[in-house]
Design an enzyme around this catalytic site. Structure first.
Site, PDB file in Angstrom:
ATOM      1  N   PHE A 250     -37.053 -30.743   4.711  1.00 55.03           N
ATOM      2  CA  PHE A 250     -38.158 -30.954   3.755  1.00 55.03           C
ATOM      3  C   PHE A 250     -38.324 -29.797   2.776  1.00 55.03           C
ATOM      4  CE2 PHE A 250     -40.160 -33.048   7.712  1.00 55.03           C
ATOM      5  CZ  PHE A 250     -39.372 -34.175   7.565  1.00 55.03           C
ATOM      6  N   GLY A 478     -30.547 -35.190   8.395  1.00 53.48           N
ATOM      7  CA  GLY A 478     -31.015 -36.488   8.833  1.00 53.48           C
ATOM      8  C   GLY A 478     -30.926 -37.521   7.740  1.00 53.48           C
ATOM      9  N   ALA A 519     -30.339 -33.431  -4.798  1.00 53.20           N
ATOM     10  CA  ALA A 519     -29.136 -33.188  -5.603  1.00 53.20           C
ATOM     11  C   ALA A 519     -27.861 -33.112  -4.782  1.00 53.20           C
ATOM     12  CB  ALA A 519     -29.299 -31.881  -6.390  1.00 53.20           C
ATOM     13  N   ARG A 640     -25.839 -45.085  -9.197  1.00 52.63           N
ATOM     14  CA  ARG A 640     -24.956 -45.726  -8.237  1.00 52.63           C
ATOM     15  C   ARG A 640     -25.329 -45.308  -6.819  1.00 52.63           C
ATOM     16  NH1 ARG A 640     -19.519 -43.808  -6.805  1.00 52.63           N
ATOM     17  NH2 ARG A 640     -18.608 -45.476  -5.588  1.00 52.63           N
ATOM     18  N   ASN A 643     -24.425 -45.372  -0.389  1.00 51.77           N
ATOM     19  CA  ASN A 643     -24.625 -46.073   0.881  1.00 51.77           C
ATOM     20  C   ASN A 643     -26.012 -46.717   0.882  1.00 51.77           C
ATOM     21  OD1 ASN A 643     -25.412 -46.676   3.583  1.00 51.77           O
ATOM     22  ND2 ASN A 643     -23.772 -45.361   4.341  1.00 51.77           N
ATOM     23  N   PRO A 644     -26.079 -47.989   0.530  1.00 48.42           N
ATOM     24  CA  PRO A 644     -27.383 -48.641   0.357  1.00 48.42           C
ATOM     25  C   PRO A 644     -28.265 -48.593   1.606  1.00 48.42           C
ATOM     26  CG  PRO A 644     -25.608 -50.048  -0.452  1.00 48.42           C
ATOM     27  CD  PRO A 644     -24.955 -48.878   0.222  1.00 48.42           C
ATOM     28  N   GLN A 650     -33.974 -43.549   2.981  1.00 46.11           N
ATOM     29  CA  GLN A 650     -34.606 -42.462   2.226  1.00 46.11           C
ATOM     30  C   GLN A 650     -35.864 -42.961   1.516  1.00 46.11           C
ATOM     31  OE1 GLN A 650     -33.140 -38.849   1.376  1.00 46.11           O
ATOM     32  NE2 GLN A 650     -33.127 -39.543   3.481  1.00 46.11           N
ATOM     33  N   GLY A 714     -30.265 -38.759  -7.472  1.00 38.02           N
ATOM     34  CA  GLY A 714     -30.780 -38.485  -6.135  1.00 38.02           C
ATOM     35  C   GLY A 714     -31.750 -39.550  -5.673  1.00 38.02           C
ATOM     36  N   GLU A 717     -36.274 -37.739  -2.781  1.00 42.78           N
ATOM     37  CA  GLU A 717     -37.668 -37.368  -2.988  1.00 42.78           C
ATOM     38  C   GLU A 717     -38.467 -38.364  -3.818  1.00 42.78           C
ATOM     39  OE1 GLU A 717     -37.568 -32.633  -3.217  1.00 42.78           O
ATOM     40  OE2 GLU A 717     -35.744 -33.597  -3.871  1.00 42.78           O
TER      41      GLU A 717
END
Ligand code: MOS
Length: 754
Positions: A250, A478, A519, A640, A643-644, A650, A714, A717
């Site tokens: 974090f 993670g 990033a 892009r 990994n969906p 996330q 990214g 966040e």
């Protein structure tokens, strides 16, 4: 230069490639079976245990410590104090770059915040060290603590965040406000929040002469290594930091923290390996936090809802001895078009540990205020808040005038609204109840986060048997970096994921840059991609220059790497296995190097951000004030997606943090002592499962030809931003009350039905 399948294939999710596949985490099995070894799981022979004694006052001096009592305790080996500690080669209060934070390493008897380390007890067991630390019974000369905005002098900091100007102005805010048909001014408060990854900072440090080996979680291995080298006056090559698994970060593991260095000092002092693990309450002080803010927004608009002025002022707090200022007002740089725009920051210095980056630093704090204010202005214009946002949609970045490298925000609004059922929303607040009589409210918030890149390197290898190896000091806390980066690596080498070994998590590997600022995938991914291209290029040169090869004369530009073979581009019936090319050349392996960094030309030309829209439903008990978020629908566009599945995870994490920001998290600081009174996970509230609503994350497709060659933005966040504001706005829509002090608590809304 070889053409590689990854760089030539055009689509969002490329056919036949590893990238774009929704794979599970490669380290998932290790985690769920307990086989993953975290820093504190290491027990080298001769290990001693160190425990920090922390200050219970926020400001003053340590007058005495009962060293005799601590040393007399069975098992205690040493007590490290300002008077008794190994020498350092650099002043922990020196700051030679903005990413260097001042540390408390027992340099003197001053106390600058509650929870500051004042001694370290080293013993044969954790229990003995803990007991020894308790026996130190420090006596203090106490000075009054400055804990609130009113306690200190307000000043304009030289910079906010890392090197951003404290004030940025476009147009004439005062004139536009004066000329506006409608005006609002509102002040919002956010509390100090403390990073609380499940794994606290922990270190196992072992010296071997002038060599140092360290197990400790780190989001930035190369920077941590350089910091240790500077503090102890040894070459960086003498240090290995291993950080294969982090139990969350974090941001608080982005920079090497003081307690981690104290563990290394303790090992130096006693000449044995030492383990130091922070107790949960010790996480509230020396390892950073999100600074509190008081934000005032002034908006002016035409009657039809067109903004004329947006003025975002933040008052924040830093420590008395360092300079991190939460850049909250900068959240207003990106989202809404306005002929006049101003972001400004002021600050006070308090007797607190130094604030630090915490999950969307600036953006999360600023977003909840901005999105609330935008909602208030929409209401003042009697407009639907989504229609108001579309009316003020920024076609170019408002603060810079630059075009966006890509911006699929309109589609995010549309897809999210449709999925949520937004069109059924009544304009007036307090108009919806559910079958149980609870007040129901719907709110929207816009999400944004810059598409950043740091600098990173990687090495890619093709081995004699045709398999691949990627080496890159990447950090996986993670989020799934190892999985996503391995996918990019496999594509770069033209191999299947199972054929590629991925080595990361050690400072001995090429510096992959910091895992922060959302990033990491772009930075390390570009480095890995480039390294793969370099290796393939060398392999192709071997083949195309060799008349025994089926590829002879194809020229590098005419070769494609796929499934462990190089193919002639113009004639795919002619191909050769990597292993055969290497064998004929008599090579054991061939390797390539690559680096990743933002392209300065593209950066100068384009504004680069990820975007999203979050829709929230809350249900509120009109008598007791209990607030439940019952639904969150987010739609995000971030270039892009490698990994969906992991991207979705996330987004869920960010949306849950939004719930936390709006309704739960707050450090309660005692105004008399300056101590955080809820320094534990029982009273420092974060959402538990029962607080987490139905979550939906819509992955909106977006092609970005400018951010980097992989088109990656990214995703870590962004989802906090937007979510917190959407919830705040839903609370207003349910109750008709604007609650501007976060987190919104039950006391604030109790009795709203009157
Ligand atoms: Mo972060 S605050 O980018 O770990």
């Amino acid at each position: 230069m070889a053409e590689i399948a990854l760089s030539t294939a055009p689509a969002h999710l490329r056919h036949g490639s590893n990238s774009g596949q929704p794979l599970t985490r490669r380290d998932g099995l290790l985690k769920v079976t307990g086989a993953a070894r975290f820093a504190a799981d290491h027990h080298p022979p001769g290990l001693l245990h160190a425990v920090i004694a922390a200050s219970t006052i926020a400001r003053g001096r340590v007058v005495s410590l009962d060293l005799a009592a601590a040393m007399a305790h069975p098992g205690v080996v040493a007590v490290m104090t300002p008077a008794h500690k190994p020498p350092l080669a650099a002043d922990p209060d020196a700051k030679t770059n903005p990413f260097m934070f001042r540390l408390d390493l027992l340099q003197n008897d001053r106390v600058r915040y509650a929870g500051q380390p004042i001694a370290v007890v080293i013993a044969e067991t954790l229990e003995a060290a803990t007991e020894g630390a308790a026996l130190l019974a420090p006596r203090y000369q106490r000075e009054p603590a400055r804990v609130g905005f009113e306690d200190a002098t307000v000043f304009t900091p030289p910079a906010v965040g890392v090197g951003s100007p404290a004030e940025v102005v476009v147009g004439d805010v005062a004139a536009e406000l004066a000329a506006a048909r409608l005006r609002i001014e509102a002040t919002y408060e956010t509390p100090a929040q403390y990073h609380n990854p499940i794994e606290p900072h922990a270190i196992v440090a072992a010296w071997d002469g002038e060599k140092l080996s360290v197990d400790t979680p780190s989001q930035g291995l190369a920077m941590a290594r350089a910091r240790i080298a500077g503090l102890f006056g040894i070459p960086a090559e003498n240090i290995e930091i291993r950080s294969p698994f982090l139990g969350g970060g974090f941001g608080c593991k982005g920079m090497l923290s003081g307690p981690q260095v104290l563990g290394i000092m303790a090992a130096r002092l006693v000449g044995w390996p030492v383990k130091l693990v922070l107790r949960r309450e010790q996480m509230f002080g020396p390892v950073g936090h999100r600074a509190p803010s008081r934000q005032t927004l002034r908006l002016g608009a035409e009657a039809g809802g067109r903004l004329r002025a947006l003025d975002h002022h933040t008052l924040t707090a830093s420590s008395t001895f360092d300079d991190f200022f939460e850049p909250a007002s900068n959240a207003s740089h990106t989202l809404y078009a306005s002929p006049a725009l101003r972001s400004a920051h002021e600050a006070v210095r308090l007797d607190t540990g130094t604030p630090l980056f915490m999950r969307a630093p600036g953006e999360a704090t600023g977003s909840i205020a901005l999105e609330s204010a935008i909602d208030e202005m929409a209401a003042a214009c009697a407009m639907d808040p989504l229609a108001f946002r579309l009316e003020n949609y920024a076609e170019v970045e408002p603060i810079s005038g630059k075009p966006f490298s890509s911006k699929a925000l309109r589609e995010c609004y549309a897809r999210g609204a449709e999925r949520f059922g937004w069109t059924a929303r009544p304009l007036a607040p307090g108009a919806m109840r559910d079958e149980a009589g609870l007040l129901v409210g719907w709110g929207v918030g816009t999400a944004t986060f810059p598409a950043l890149m740091f600098q990173g390197q990687a090495r890619a290898v093709i081995r004699a048997d045709g398999t691949g190896l990627i080496e890159c000091g990447a950090q996986d806390m993670g989020q799934g970096a190892w999985t996503a980066l391995a996918q990019i690596g496999a594509d770069g080498l033209g191999l299947d994921l199972e054929q590629v070994e991925f080595r990361a998590g050690s400072s001995d590997l090429p510096d992959a840059g910091i895992a922060g600022g959302s990033a990491h995938t772009a930075t390390a991914g570009m480095a890995i991609h480039a390294a793969g291209a370099d290796a393939i290029g060398r392999l192709a040169a071997l083949a195309t220059g060799d008349e025994r090869s089926a590829l002879f004369g194809a020229g590098n530009a005419g070769v494609i790497a796929r499934a462990g073979r190089l193919y002639r581009r113009d004639d795919e019936t002619r191909s050769e296995r990597y292993a055969d090319i290497l064998a004929r050349a008599g090579l054991f392996e061939i390797d390539g190097r690559g680096s990743g960094a933002a392209d300065p030309v593209a950066l100068a030309r384009y504004a680069m951000h990820a975007h999203g829209a979050v829709f929230a439903e809350v249900k509120i008990d009109p008598e007791f004030g209990q607030i439940r978020v019952s639904r969150l629908v987010g739609a995000f566009a971030a270039g892009r997606l490698v990994n969906p599945r992991l991207v979705r995870s996330q987004y869920y994490g960010g949306m849950i943090w939004g719930v936390s920001f709006a309704l739960h998290e707050r450090a309660v600081v005692d105004p008399r002592s300056g101590r955080v009174m809820n320094a534990n996970l029982a009273e420092y509230r974060v959402p538990v499962n029962a607080d987490v609503p139905s979550l939906e994350a819509i992955l909106v497709e977006e092609e970005d030809p400018h951010v980097n060659a992989l088109g990656i933005k990214g995703v870590g966040e962004i989802a906090i931003t937007g979510s917190a504001g959407a919830i705040a706005n839903a609370i207003w829509h349910a109750t008709g009350r604007r609650l501007r002090r976060f987190p919104v608590t039950l006391e604030q809304v109790a009795g709203v039905a009157g």
